[in-house]
Motif scaffolding. Structure first.
Motif, mmCIF file in Angstrom:
data_model
loop_
_atom_site.group_PDB
_atom_site.id
_atom_site.type_symbol
_atom_site.label_atom_id
_atom_site.label_comp_id
_atom_site.label_asym_id
_atom_site.label_seq_id
_atom_site.Cartn_x
_atom_site.Cartn_y
_atom_site.Cartn_z
ATOM 1 N N SER A 120 9.531 68.157 47.149
ATOM 2 C CA SER A 120 9.705 67.299 45.978
ATOM 3 C C SER A 120 11.080 66.635 46.001
ATOM 4 C CB SER A 120 9.529 68.122 44.703
ATOM 5 O OG SER A 120 9.692 67.324 43.577
ATOM 6 N N ASN A 124 11.875 62.629 46.375
ATOM 7 C CA ASN A 124 12.741 61.936 45.414
ATOM 8 C C ASN A 124 13.930 61.279 46.104
ATOM 9 O OD1 ASN A 124 11.119 62.556 43.223
ATOM 10 N ND2 ASN A 124 12.199 64.463 42.817
ATOM 11 N N ASP A 128 14.675 57.303 46.124
ATOM 12 C CA ASP A 128 15.963 56.771 45.654
ATOM 13 C C ASP A 128 16.596 55.860 46.693
ATOM 14 O OD1 ASP A 128 15.710 58.133 43.257
ATOM 15 O OD2 ASP A 128 17.076 59.763 43.815
#
Length: 134
Positions: A120, A124, A128
């Protein structure tokens, strides 16, 4: 080795994206990285040769959803060019689930929550980076 590592990586990303396991088998930290013992038991006799796909059909899940098949296909396309050695190196990076639990002994379970957290965070981080202006 490639099949073992790809299965583990697919399971990790699935946990990271959907917060549920792709496979029901346990994952363990062995000396050379994360291993799914049940899968290893089925394919170890092939050694470094290609795995007999007809034999694998006997052990594979027959009821994959269309979404799961698409997910696995996307993952395969992303990693199919990587060698087993390269995939193994990816699973050994600092902070990886394997590095968090491996203590020098075989058969140490890697809990799904550790795998989910790691993937996870990786997802992320990648999202980003993609959103930052060039």
């Amino acid at each position: 080795m490639k099949l073992l590592k790809l299965t583990y990586i697919a399971h990790g990303y699935y946990l990271g994206f959907f917060n549920k396991p792709l496979i029901q088998n346990r994952v363990q930290a062995w000396k050379y990285g994360p291993v799914i013992p049940e899968l290893y038991g089925v394919i170890k006799r092939f050694g470094t040769s290609s795995v007999d796909i007809e034999l694998m059909d006997l052990y594979s899940e027959k009821d994959l959803s269309e979404k799961d098949e698409e997910f696995i296909s996307l993952l395969w396309n992303a990693y199919k060019g990587s060698s087993g050695t390269k995939l193994s190196a990816l699973t050994h990076t600092k902070g990886s689930p394997w590095s968090q639990v491996f203590n020098g002994q075989h058969n140490v379970d890697i809990p799904n929550d550790i795998i989910a957290d790691y993937y996870s965070n990786l997802i992320n981080k990648n999202m980003d980076e993609q959103q930052q202006p060039a």
